[in-house]
Design a protein around this motif. Structure first.
Motif, PDB file in Angstrom:
ATOM      1  N   PHE A  30       0.876  -1.172   0.000  1.00 40.18           N
ATOM      2  CA  PHE A  30       0.000   0.000   0.000  1.00 40.18           C
ATOM      3  C   PHE A  30       0.913   1.222   0.000  1.00 40.18           C
ATOM      4  O   PHE A  30       1.591   1.509   0.989  1.00 40.18           O
ATOM      5  N   ALA A  31       0.974   1.917  -1.132  1.00 37.19           N
ATOM      6  CA  ALA A  31       1.834   3.103  -1.235  1.00 37.19           C
ATOM      7  C   ALA A  31       0.962   4.346  -1.106  1.00 37.19           C
ATOM      8  O   ALA A  31      -0.034   4.486  -1.819  1.00 37.19           O
ATOM      9  N   CYS A  32       1.343   5.249  -0.205  1.00 36.32           N
ATOM     10  CA  CYS A  32       0.514   6.443   0.009  1.00 36.32           C
ATOM     11  C   CYS A  32       0.559   7.392  -1.195  1.00 36.32           C
ATOM     12  O   CYS A  32      -0.420   8.056  -1.482  1.00 36.32           O
ATOM     13  N   GLU A  33       1.729   7.457  -1.872  1.00 31.21           N
ATOM     14  CA  GLU A  33       1.865   8.384  -3.000  1.00 31.21           C
ATOM     15  C   GLU A  33       2.447   7.648  -4.214  1.00 31.21           C
ATOM     16  O   GLU A  33       3.111   6.626  -4.059  1.00 31.21           O
ATOM     17  N   PRO A  34       2.239   8.217  -5.420  1.00 30.42           N
ATOM     18  CA  PRO A  34       2.671   7.529  -6.645  1.00 30.42           C
ATOM     19  C   PRO A  34       4.175   7.243  -6.722  1.00 30.42           C
ATOM     20  O   PRO A  34       4.580   6.237  -7.299  1.00 30.42           O
ATOM     21  N   GLU A  35       5.016   8.127  -6.135  1.00 36.37           N
ATOM     22  CA  GLU A  35       6.462   7.872  -6.214  1.00 36.37           C
ATOM     23  C   GLU A  35       6.846   6.601  -5.473  1.00 36.37           C
ATOM     24  O   GLU A  35       7.724   5.851  -5.903  1.00 36.37           O
ATOM     25  N   TRP A  36       6.153   6.332  -4.364  1.00 32.58           N
ATOM     26  CA  TRP A  36       6.468   5.121  -3.591  1.00 32.58           C
ATOM     27  C   TRP A  36       5.893   3.891  -4.271  1.00 32.58           C
ATOM     28  O   TRP A  36       6.464   2.799  -4.181  1.00 32.58           O
ATOM     29  N   LEU A  79       3.216  -1.068   4.180  1.00 36.61           N
ATOM     30  CA  LEU A  79       2.771   0.305   3.971  1.00 36.61           C
ATOM     31  C   LEU A  79       4.002   1.151   3.664  1.00 36.61           C
ATOM     32  O   LEU A  79       4.974   1.117   4.410  1.00 36.61           O
ATOM     33  N   LEU A  80       3.968   1.864   2.548  1.00 34.62           N
ATOM     34  CA  LEU A  80       5.125   2.695   2.175  1.00 34.62           C
ATOM     35  C   LEU A  80       4.637   4.117   1.898  1.00 34.62           C
ATOM     36  O   LEU A  80       3.895   4.351   0.930  1.00 34.62           O
ATOM     37  N   CYS A  81       5.027   5.047   2.781  1.00 37.91           N
ATOM     38  CA  CYS A  81       4.523   6.417   2.695  1.00 37.91           C
ATOM     39  C   CYS A  81       5.662   7.406   2.905  1.00 37.91           C
ATOM     40  O   CYS A  81       6.783   7.015   3.212  1.00 37.91           O
ATOM     41  N   SER A  82       5.359   8.693   2.746  1.00 36.99           N
ATOM     42  CA  SER A  82       6.379   9.718   2.968  1.00 36.99           C
ATOM     43  C   SER A  82       6.643   9.906   4.453  1.00 36.99           C
ATOM     44  O   SER A  82       7.781  10.071   4.874  1.00 36.99           O
ATOM     45  N   GLY A  83       5.586   9.934   5.269  1.00 34.21           N
ATOM     46  CA  GLY A  83       5.748  10.116   6.714  1.00 34.21           C
ATOM     47  C   GLY A  83       5.929  11.579   7.088  1.00 34.21           C
ATOM     48  O   GLY A  83       5.611  12.479   6.299  1.00 34.21           O
ATOM     49  N   ALA A  84       6.470  11.816   8.286  1.00 34.62           N
ATOM     50  CA  ALA A  84       6.686  13.165   8.825  1.00 34.62           C
ATOM     51  C   ALA A  84       5.424  14.023   8.724  1.00 34.62           C
ATOM     52  O   ALA A  84       5.477  15.183   8.295  1.00 34.62           O
ATOM     53  N   SER A  85       4.300  13.440   9.045  1.00 36.28           N
ATOM     54  CA  SER A  85       3.003  14.143   9.104  1.00 36.28           C
ATOM     55  C   SER A  85       2.392  14.487   7.747  1.00 36.28           C
ATOM     56  O   SER A  85       1.351  15.126   7.696  1.00 36.28           O
ATOM     57  N   LEU A  86       3.027  14.084   6.630  1.00 34.51           N
ATOM     58  CA  LEU A  86       2.399  14.392   5.335  1.00 34.51           C
ATOM     59  C   LEU A  86       0.992  13.791   5.266  1.00 34.51           C
ATOM     60  O   LEU A  86       0.065  14.416   4.773  1.00 34.51           O
ATOM     61  N   GLU A  87       0.860  12.562   5.798  1.00 33.36           N
ATOM     62  CA  GLU A  87      -0.430  11.857   5.696  1.00 33.36           C
ATOM     63  C   GLU A  87      -1.206  11.894   7.023  1.00 33.36           C
ATOM     64  O   GLU A  87      -2.064  11.054   7.262  1.00 33.36           O
ATOM     65  N   ILE A  88      -0.871  12.867   7.871  1.00 28.99           N
ATOM     66  CA  ILE A  88      -1.446  12.905   9.234  1.00 28.99           C
ATOM     67  C   ILE A  88      -2.980  12.978   9.235  1.00 28.99           C
ATOM     68  O   ILE A  88      -3.636  12.490  10.149  1.00 28.99           O
ATOM     69  N   GLY A  89      -3.551  13.560   8.189  1.00 32.87           N
ATOM     70  CA  GLY A  89      -5.007  13.726   8.144  1.00 32.87           C
ATOM     71  C   GLY A  89      -5.765  12.475   7.743  1.00 32.87           C
ATOM     72  O   GLY A  89      -6.996  12.442   7.830  1.00 32.87           O
ATOM     73  N   ALA A 112       9.315   6.920   4.543  1.00 30.70           N
ATOM     74  CA  ALA A 112      10.538   7.408   3.913  1.00 30.70           C
ATOM     75  C   ALA A 112      11.267   8.414   4.811  1.00 30.70           C
ATOM     76  O   ALA A 112      12.487   8.382   4.943  1.00 30.70           O
ATOM     77  N   ALA A 113      10.480   9.287   5.441  1.00 29.11           N
ATOM     78  CA  ALA A 113      11.087  10.341   6.273  1.00 29.11           C
ATOM     79  C   ALA A 113      11.887   9.765   7.440  1.00 29.11           C
ATOM     80  O   ALA A 113      12.763  10.432   7.980  1.00 29.11           O
ATOM     81  N   ASP A 114      11.587   8.529   7.827  1.00 26.19           N
ATOM     82  CA  ASP A 114      12.312   7.906   8.949  1.00 26.19           C
ATOM     83  C   ASP A 114      13.690   7.402   8.542  1.00 26.19           C
ATOM     84  O   ASP A 114      14.504   7.076   9.407  1.00 26.19           O
ATOM     85  N   VAL A 115      13.946   7.284   7.238  1.00 24.68           N
ATOM     86  CA  VAL A 115      15.222   6.674   6.824  1.00 24.68           C
ATOM     87  C   VAL A 115      16.116   7.600   5.996  1.00 24.68           C
ATOM     88  O   VAL A 115      17.190   7.208   5.586  1.00 24.68           O
ATOM     89  N   VAL A 116      15.644   8.818   5.723  1.00 24.18           N
ATOM     90  CA  VAL A 116      16.480   9.768   4.975  1.00 24.18           C
ATOM     91  C   VAL A 116      16.801  10.978   5.857  1.00 24.18           C
ATOM     92  O   VAL A 116      16.205  11.157   6.922  1.00 24.18           O
ATOM     93  N   THR A 117      17.732  11.800   5.389  1.00 18.29           N
ATOM     94  CA  THR A 117      18.039  13.022   6.130  1.00 18.29           C
ATOM     95  C   THR A 117      17.013  14.085   5.763  1.00 18.29           C
ATOM     96  O   THR A 117      16.841  14.427   4.593  1.00 18.29           O
ATOM     97  N   MET A 118      16.324  14.573   6.776  1.00 18.78           N
ATOM     98  CA  MET A 118      15.233  15.524   6.545  1.00 18.78           C
ATOM     99  C   MET A 118      15.749  16.954   6.432  1.00 18.78           C
ATOM    100  O   MET A 118      16.717  17.331   7.087  1.00 18.78           O
ATOM    101  N   LEU A 119      15.045  17.741   5.632  1.00 18.33           N
ATOM    102  CA  LEU A 119      15.320  19.174   5.542  1.00 18.33           C
ATOM    103  C   LEU A 119      14.263  19.942   6.337  1.00 18.33           C
ATOM    104  O   LEU A 119      13.153  19.443   6.539  1.00 18.33           O
ATOM    105  N   GLU A 120      14.626  21.155   6.720  1.00 16.62           N
ATOM    106  CA  GLU A 120      13.700  22.090   7.376  1.00 16.62           C
ATOM    107  C   GLU A 120      13.061  21.530   8.649  1.00 16.62           C
ATOM    108  O   GLU A 120      11.874  21.737   8.912  1.00 16.62           O
ATOM    109  N   VAL A 121      13.841  20.794   9.423  1.00 17.03           N
ATOM    110  CA  VAL A 121      13.314  20.258  10.688  1.00 17.03           C
ATOM    111  C   VAL A 121      13.291  21.391  11.710  1.00 17.03           C
ATOM    112  O   VAL A 121      14.328  21.993  11.993  1.00 17.03           O
TER     113      VAL A 121
END
Ligand SMILES: [Zn+2]
Length: 306
Positions: A30-36, A79-89, A112-121
């Protein structure tokens, strides 16, 4: 005994026929967005059944947790999603009905956000002002290195869920990463002319792309991520751009066009729509084509002949 043997002779061929069907069951992603979804297809090939919860024309911040999505999530193995609250709603609602293997911390939960280096934290998490990026910028896929990082973790997770095909996932990741690495080198040399170029964006959807290519964001139409442009904010931005103009104003298909068109008219700077993800336009059919297209469009606005 004879009756038992007769019974088994009827039953066994059936069992033999049924058993391989189970061992070859596909892993449901189950991918939340098309890139995943595209990445899962690259890594899983025929061994996965991929469902994309959203399309490239939708804003993943604002999706309704429809019963059809809840049902898909309930049947998923991963489940494969972007994370970091993108799908919080919407994702937490889907997770309420999903299996324990899909819950945070489980093998089937990959953000994804859990395994990459995040910007604008941000230093302090603060949702009070309506900022939809409280944990940092979640639009991580537009740096292609992040796709390779997530792809590697994804191959490991698929191997854990479907051990029988572990070597296939490893090989497919190896093949994908070598093709993608070669493409990245090409994109980086094509985009060398864009280095240091000033850009204005609508939403901060392209932060990772801008960072990767060494471009410079000199303005954002939204005063804060998720907050629609206000008249005073636009006036301030216009003032700022009069002394230091931008080369291009970028927005995604899901962003409203009025503010960037207004700013374009006032400043004479070209406004372009970039595909934000796979399927964002006709030319962006897979992950390779997506970056080809984005860099092609940016070079075009910069006056580089294709
Ligand atoms: Zn966002």
């Amino acid at each position: 005994m004879k009756r038992l043997l007769t019974f088994l002779s009827i039953l066994l061929p059936g069992l033999l026929f049924v058993a391989p069907a189970f061992s070859f069951a596909k892993v449901k992603v189950f991918a939340c967005e098309p890139e995943w979804a595209a990445l899962a297809q690259e890594i899983g090939g025929e061994k996965v059944e991929v469902f994309a919860a959203t399309s490239a024309m939708q804003d993943p911040h604002y999706i309704r947790a429809r019963p059809s999505l809840i049902s898909r999530a309930r049947k998923a193995d991963l489940l494969l999603c972007s994370g970091a609250s993108l799908e919080i709603g919407w994702l937490p609602i889907l997770l309420q009905k999903a299996s324990s293997d899909l819950q945070p911390g489980s093998i089937g939960y990959l953000m994804a956000a859990d395994v990459v280096t995040m910007l604008e934290v941000p230093v302090v998490v603060d949702r009070s002002m309506g900022d939809v990026h409280p944990e940092g910028n979640p639009h991580v896929h537009l740096n292609p290195y992040n796709l390779m990082t997530v792809g590697k973790v994804l191959a490991d997770r698929l191997s854990g869920i479907d051990a029988e095909n572990a070597s296939l996932y490893k090989d497919r990741y190896g093949d994908f990463s070598s093709r993608f690495r070669a493409a990245i080198s090409r994109w980086e040399s094509e985009a060398a002319v864009l280095k240091g170029k000033p850009v204005v964006v609508h939403h901060k959807s392209f932060a990772y792309l801008i960072d990767w290519l060494g471009m410079k964001r000199v303005g954002t139409l939204e005063p804060k991520p998720g907050i629609p442009p206000t008249t005073s904010h636009l006036k301030n931005l216009l003032q700022k751009l009069r002394s230091g103009p931008a080369d291009v104003i970028i927005r995604a298909h899901s962003d409203p066009d009025d503010s960037s068109e207004w700013l374009s008219e006032k400043t004479g700077t070209r406004a372009v729509v970039l595909p934000y993800t796979v399927g964002g336009d006709e030319q962006s059919g897979d992950l390779f084509a997506l970056f080809d297209r984005i860099i092609g469009l940016l070079r075009e606005t910069n006056g580089v002949q294709q």
